[in-house]
Design an enzyme around this catalytic site. Structure first.
Site, PDB file in Angstrom:
ATOM      1  N   PRO A 102      -8.164  -4.232  -3.204  1.00 22.68           N
ATOM      2  CA  PRO A 102      -9.360  -3.445  -3.564  1.00 22.68           C
ATOM      3  C   PRO A 102      -9.050  -2.527  -4.741  1.00 22.68           C
ATOM      4  CG  PRO A 102      -8.343  -2.602  -1.548  1.00 22.68           C
ATOM      5  CD  PRO A 102      -7.649  -3.884  -1.878  1.00 22.68           C
ATOM      6  N   ALA A 104     -10.921  -0.157  -7.712  1.00 21.78           N
ATOM      7  CA  ALA A 104     -12.194   0.512  -7.994  1.00 21.78           C
ATOM      8  C   ALA A 104     -12.658   0.328  -9.431  1.00 21.78           C
ATOM      9  CB  ALA A 104     -12.063   2.003  -7.692  1.00 21.78           C
ATOM     10  N   SER A 131     -13.751  -3.312  -3.284  1.00 23.11           N
ATOM     11  CA  SER A 131     -13.586  -1.880  -3.019  1.00 23.11           C
ATOM     12  C   SER A 131     -14.924  -1.221  -2.700  1.00 23.11           C
ATOM     13  CB  SER A 131     -12.963  -1.210  -4.244  1.00 23.11           C
ATOM     14  OG  SER A 131     -13.012   0.201  -4.149  1.00 23.11           O
ATOM     15  N   GLN A 153     -13.580  -3.544   1.669  1.00 22.28           N
ATOM     16  CA  GLN A 153     -12.713  -2.384   1.890  1.00 22.28           C
ATOM     17  C   GLN A 153     -13.542  -1.134   2.129  1.00 22.28           C
ATOM     18  OE1 GLN A 153     -12.344   0.252  -0.594  1.00 22.28           O
ATOM     19  NE2 GLN A 153     -10.732   1.418   0.439  1.00 22.28           N
ATOM     20  N   TYR A 155     -13.020   3.216   3.907  1.00 25.07           N
ATOM     21  CA  TYR A 155     -12.148   4.260   4.436  1.00 25.07           C
ATOM     22  C   TYR A 155     -12.698   4.720   5.789  1.00 25.07           C
ATOM     23  CZ  TYR A 155     -10.108   4.696  -0.260  1.00 25.07           C
ATOM     24  OH  TYR A 155      -9.480   4.447  -1.451  1.00 25.07           O
ATOM     25  N   THR A 181      -8.577   1.389   4.497  1.00 23.86           N
ATOM     26  CA  THR A 181      -7.476   2.101   3.851  1.00 23.86           C
ATOM     27  C   THR A 181      -7.211   3.387   4.626  1.00 23.86           C
ATOM     28  OG1 THR A 181      -8.067   1.182   1.697  1.00 23.86           O
ATOM     29  CG2 THR A 181      -6.661   3.146   1.716  1.00 23.86           C
ATOM     30  N   LYS A 263      -4.778  -0.986   5.647  1.00 25.10           N
ATOM     31  CA  LYS A 263      -4.021  -0.913   4.397  1.00 25.10           C
ATOM     32  C   LYS A 263      -3.398   0.466   4.252  1.00 25.10           C
ATOM     33  CE  LYS A 263      -4.597  -1.527  -0.607  1.00 25.10           C
ATOM     34  NZ  LYS A 263      -4.345  -0.156  -1.097  1.00 25.10           N
ATOM     35  N   HIS A 287      -0.524   2.485  -1.773  1.00 23.29           N
ATOM     36  CA  HIS A 287      -1.744   2.776  -2.526  1.00 23.29           C
ATOM     37  C   HIS A 287      -1.485   2.733  -4.033  1.00 23.29           C
ATOM     38  CE1 HIS A 287      -5.879   4.484  -1.637  1.00 23.29           C
ATOM     39  NE2 HIS A 287      -5.884   4.360  -2.955  1.00 23.29           N
ATOM     40  N   ARG A 290      -0.501   5.913  -5.876  1.00 21.29           N
ATOM     41  CA  ARG A 290      -1.541   6.858  -6.272  1.00 21.29           C
ATOM     42  C   ARG A 290      -1.838   7.915  -5.218  1.00 21.29           C
ATOM     43  NH1 ARG A 290      -4.599   4.660 -10.654  1.00 21.29           N
ATOM     44  NH2 ARG A 290      -6.563   5.626 -10.026  1.00 21.29           N
ATOM     45  N   GLY A 342      -3.286  -5.503  -7.785  1.00 20.24           N
ATOM     46  CA  GLY A 342      -4.377  -4.669  -8.253  1.00 20.24           C
ATOM     47  C   GLY A 342      -4.362  -4.479  -9.753  1.00 20.24           C
TER      48      GLY A 342
END
Length: 398
Positions: A102, A104, A131, A153, A155, A181, A263, A287, A290, A342
């Site tokens: 995923p 963005a 995403s 994906q 959250y 995630t 994830k 991630h 990040r 990614g």
């Protein structure tokens, strides 16, 4: 340069051309070359947004470098000229154990954004994870690119209405799995952006239509827009910052029959919690470097996670630092069922849209096939842990 940004808002025809063959780019011999190739093709703030990591970027850099600490242990006189790279992921046939993570705001990389990526994934037989920060709605990607295998994906958002909404929309649009995630209760601090004084929100406001997948609580969303958050960047950040726990994952598990993949797992302890929560997959991931800087590279954590879920039906995948077909081979040997990429997808998009993504994947496929032949593996099932060894386990006796 700003002509590029203007092009990002132009409407896109749903019938996009695609081809199964892509002419190789002259002067490019490996995936990492594409990052250098596209450096000047987009404004600095865009490149930095996609390239940056959290903190001093230790984890970002080490996620790639760590693969070099694993050495190949080939077998001879047993290779195949044409190894079979096909496998299955959650029961879905794929042409290579490689998927799209995923990622963005892909329309910032190319006007066709997620649609171009989805077409490339469909044509090469890969899974694409869309995403929740996509610049197309989940339903649009599924409708405009029929035949692609999609994962959605999300959250564990603060407002549960957003969770339920995305799950129902993914189900109705024919998505094959959900990716949650779980490593982002706070947003990472990007030191590079602070030093460069690039205000991503301000820069993106010049061309992006904003985040389009937040629909769970229309009244709340309208309040945020009315307060000045027209792109919903602040709202999305607010939705991430919460104190969700494993009970919430079990609650989400009870909402849907779709397979669930978590994830952001990096430890055996969390892997065992995932098994207990009843999810079907784990992505070992930092991630993209990040979030929390200083954690282990995913490839270094992979064996611990794989060993922790032995005896269960859990599938384990890896995301982070994969830049070659040899990297894919190493991850599969350690125990990953599939790996995800990614940033290389973004570099491919910037370079040549759909064809750029295909070129990246074809390069990785060619390298992996070559590595399999040289290591003596005819198919994916033959790639096992004895084919790799961490350099710390290698000794030299004089």
């Amino acid at each position: 340069m700003w002509e590029f940004i203007h092009s990002c808002v132009v409407s896109i025809s749903p019938s996009l051309r695609y081809t199964s063959y892509v002419m190789p780019t002259r002067g490019v011999s490996k995936v990492v070359d594409f990052e250098k190739l596209v450096r000047g093709k987009v404004p600095d703030f865009l490149f930095d947004y996609f390239a940056t990591g959290a903190g001093e970027e230790q984890t970002l850099e080490d996620s790639e470098e760590a693969f070099k600490r694993f050495r190949l242990i080939p077998r001879v006189l047993r290779s195949s000229d044409s190894p079979n790279l096909k496998t299955t992921v959650l029961g879905q046939d794929v042409s290579i154990p490689l998927g799209i993570a995923p990622t963005a705001l892909q329309r910032a990389a190319h006007p066709q954004g997620e649609l171009a990526t989805a077409k490339a994934a469909r044509d090469v037989g890969m899974i694409m994870t869309v995403s929740c920060w996509s610049m197309y709605r989940y339903e649009e990607v599924a409708k405009l690119v029929p035949g692609v295998t999609l994962w959605a994906q999300l959250y564990p958002f603060k407002n549960p209405k957003n969770i339920v909404d995305i799950i129902r929309r993914a189900e109705n649009a024919g998505y094959a799995a959900l990716v949650i995630t779980v490593d982002s209760p706070k947003v990472g601090i990007f030191a590079r952006s602070i030093r460069s004084k690039n205000d991503v929100k301000e820069q993106f406001s010049r061309f992006t239509p904003g985040l389009v997948n937040y629909e769970g609580d229309p009244e709340e969303i309208q309040e945020w827009k009315a307060s000045g958050d027209k792109l919903l960047f602040a709202y999305a950040r607010d939705q991430l910052e919460n104190a969700r726990n494993w009970k919430d994952i079990r609650w989400i598990r009870g909402l849907t029959k779709l397979p669930i993949v978590l994830k952001g797992i990096l430890t055996a302890e969390d892997a065992r919690e995932a098994v207990a929560a009843g999810v079907e997959g784990i992505i070992v991931s930092a991630h993209g470097g990040r979030q929390l800087d200083g954690v282990r590279a995913p490839i270094e954590a992979l064996a611990e996670v794989v060993d922790a879920v032995k005896g269960s039906e859990m599938e384990v995948y890896l995301d982070g630092g994969v830049r070659s077909g040899t990297d894919i081979f190493k991850a599969i040997a350690i125990g990953a069922k599939c790996v995800f990429i990614g940033r290389p997808v973004i570099w491919g998009l910037i370079h040549d849209g759909e064809d750029g993504v295909k070129e990246i994947v074809e390069m990785l496929r060619r390298e992996m096939s070559n590595t399999m032949s040289l290591c003596g593996c005819k198919n994916i099932t033959e790639i096992t842990r004895p084919f790799v060894r961490h350099q710390s386990q290698m000794t030299c006796k004089l």
